[in-house]
Design a protein around this motif. Sequence first.
Motif, PDB file in Angstrom:
ATOM      1  N   GLY A 208     -29.805-101.951  28.840  1.00 15.78           N
ATOM      2  CA  GLY A 208     -29.755-100.890  29.857  1.00 15.78           C
ATOM      3  C   GLY A 208     -29.011 -99.658  29.399  1.00 15.78           C
ATOM      4  N   THR A 209     -28.245 -99.771  28.285  1.00 13.54           N
ATOM      5  CA  THR A 209     -27.596 -98.571  27.740  1.00 13.54           C
ATOM      6  C   THR A 209     -28.687 -97.627  27.208  1.00 13.54           C
ATOM      7  N   LEU A 210     -28.492 -96.324  27.466  1.00  8.10           N
ATOM      8  CA  LEU A 210     -29.363 -95.328  26.836  1.00  8.10           C
ATOM      9  C   LEU A 210     -28.584 -94.709  25.680  1.00  8.10           C
ATOM     10  N   ALA A 211     -29.145 -94.769  24.477  1.00  8.59           N
ATOM     11  CA  ALA A 211     -28.509 -94.206  23.281  1.00  8.59           C
ATOM     12  C   ALA A 211     -29.354 -93.036  22.796  1.00  8.59           C
ATOM     13  N   LEU A 212     -28.781 -91.847  22.809  1.00  9.19           N
ATOM     14  CA  LEU A 212     -29.535 -90.642  22.430  1.00  9.19           C
ATOM     15  C   LEU A 212     -28.911 -89.999  21.201  1.00  9.19           C
ATOM     16  N   ASP A 213     -29.731 -89.755  20.192  1.00 13.22           N
ATOM     17  CA  ASP A 213     -29.281 -89.029  18.999  1.00 13.22           C
ATOM     18  C   ASP A 213     -29.752 -87.582  19.134  1.00 13.22           C
ATOM     19  N   GLN A 219     -39.003 -90.597  12.316  1.00 11.98           N
ATOM     20  CA  GLN A 219     -38.521 -91.981  12.288  1.00 11.98           C
ATOM     21  C   GLN A 219     -37.203 -92.070  13.063  1.00 11.98           C
ATOM     22  N   PRO A 220     -36.887 -93.236  13.634  1.00  8.08           N
ATOM     23  CA  PRO A 220     -35.591 -93.383  14.307  1.00  8.08           C
ATOM     24  C   PRO A 220     -34.450 -93.193  13.301  1.00  8.08           C
ATOM     25  N   ALA A 225     -31.632 -96.889  15.277  1.00  6.15           N
ATOM     26  CA  ALA A 225     -32.031 -98.235  14.850  1.00  6.15           C
ATOM     27  C   ALA A 225     -30.935 -99.246  15.179  1.00  6.15           C
ATOM     28  N   PHE A 226     -29.680 -98.857  14.941  1.00  4.55           N
ATOM     29  CA  PHE A 226     -28.544 -99.741  15.233  1.00  4.55           C
ATOM     30  C   PHE A 226     -28.472-100.017  16.739  1.00  4.55           C
ATOM     31  N   GLY A 231     -29.779-103.776  21.716  1.00  2.00           N
ATOM     32  CA  GLY A 231     -30.363-103.901  23.056  1.00  2.00           C
ATOM     33  C   GLY A 231     -30.488-102.612  23.840  1.00  2.00           C
ATOM     34  N   ALA A 232     -30.099-101.490  23.230  1.00  2.00           N
ATOM     35  CA  ALA A 232     -30.147-100.214  23.959  1.00  2.00           C
ATOM     36  C   ALA A 232     -31.548 -99.606  23.915  1.00  2.00           C
ATOM     37  N   ALA A 233     -31.867 -98.802  24.921  1.00  2.00           N
ATOM     38  CA  ALA A 233     -33.051 -97.940  24.861  1.00  2.00           C
ATOM     39  C   ALA A 233     -32.641 -96.694  24.089  1.00  2.00           C
ATOM     40  N   THR A 234     -33.549 -96.153  23.277  1.00  2.00           N
ATOM     41  CA  THR A 234     -33.151 -95.021  22.427  1.00  2.00           C
ATOM     42  C   THR A 234     -34.045 -93.813  22.638  1.00  2.00           C
TER      43      THR A 234
END
Length: 270
Positions: A208-213, A219-220, A225-226, A231-234
């Motif tokens: 459920g964590t959202l991870a935004l770069d 490519q991710p 990727a980490f 388990g995060a959405a990216t």
Amino acid sequence: MSDRYCVIGHPVAHSKSPAIHADFARATGQDVVYERCLAPLDGFSDTVAGLVAAGYKGANVTVPFKLEAEQLADELSPRARAAGAVNTLSFVNGRIVGENTDGAGLVGDIVRNAGFAIAGKRVLLLGAGGAARGAILPLLAEQPASLTIANRTLATAEALAARFAGPAAVSACRFDQLDGRFDLVVNATSASLSADMPPIPAHIFADGTLALDMMYGSQPSPFMAFAQGCGAATRDGLGMLVEQAAEAFAIWRGVRPATTALLARLRSSL
Ligand code: NDP
């Protein structure tokens, strides 16, 4: 004659802003021309003076001139003042007005495009450079439960947290001091530019964590990727790029362009 705008940078050939603004202009029926402008590294203010004299209505500012643009502006919006950096200039009645739309673009992408509400969430911002600084005020405006700024150089993160101390809980730490889980993790370090990532622990992510770069690419990034493996959405920074441009267009033209179809087209062209 069409109203003229441009993006000023060094380098600037890679910028997607001309294509983005041309799309916005077509979609909204605005009669504007948007170009690239390569400024010499020691010639930003002369370049801006030349644009004003030539009748340009405004300009976006990219690397490495965002801090100089903040110094040059006659007026600053609260967001630009808080960020200490300017990415959008408007030339109005002989005055240069500075705005920062990067943070609003980030938050717009998270809230509108990703459908992720920031209100009441635990937010972690990685990095304390220009992009991170611009993100803080718009993130806090969404009323998160807390905002933690983690940075390699602790003193920079601490100075930033102190500037934004207010009703929300803003704190600073090093990566190895990160404690607990976060609902939203934004990577605003420049590590992704060198295919690297900040040394963050896996336990900061949960389902459920959202991870935004903030960086984007075909490519991710290693950070994405980490996070995905934890388990995060990216999400990458392409939506932020488009949304900050839409915000600048709305400031200049008084009309907000739709972004969904353009974002999909840009994504498939990466
Ligand atoms: P700055 O140079 O201002 O800041 C860099 C930050 O990254 C600093 O906090 C620095 O830490 C940290 N850092 C650098 N390398 C590492 C590393 N290897 N490990 C951990 N931390 C590191 O850069 P910006 O703020 O201008 O840009 C940051 C990112 O945001 C870039 O990837 C850029 O492309 C992206 N960006 C995307 C936008 C978009 O529209 N999508 C808009 C603007 C930026 P320290 O303080 O210790 O040096």
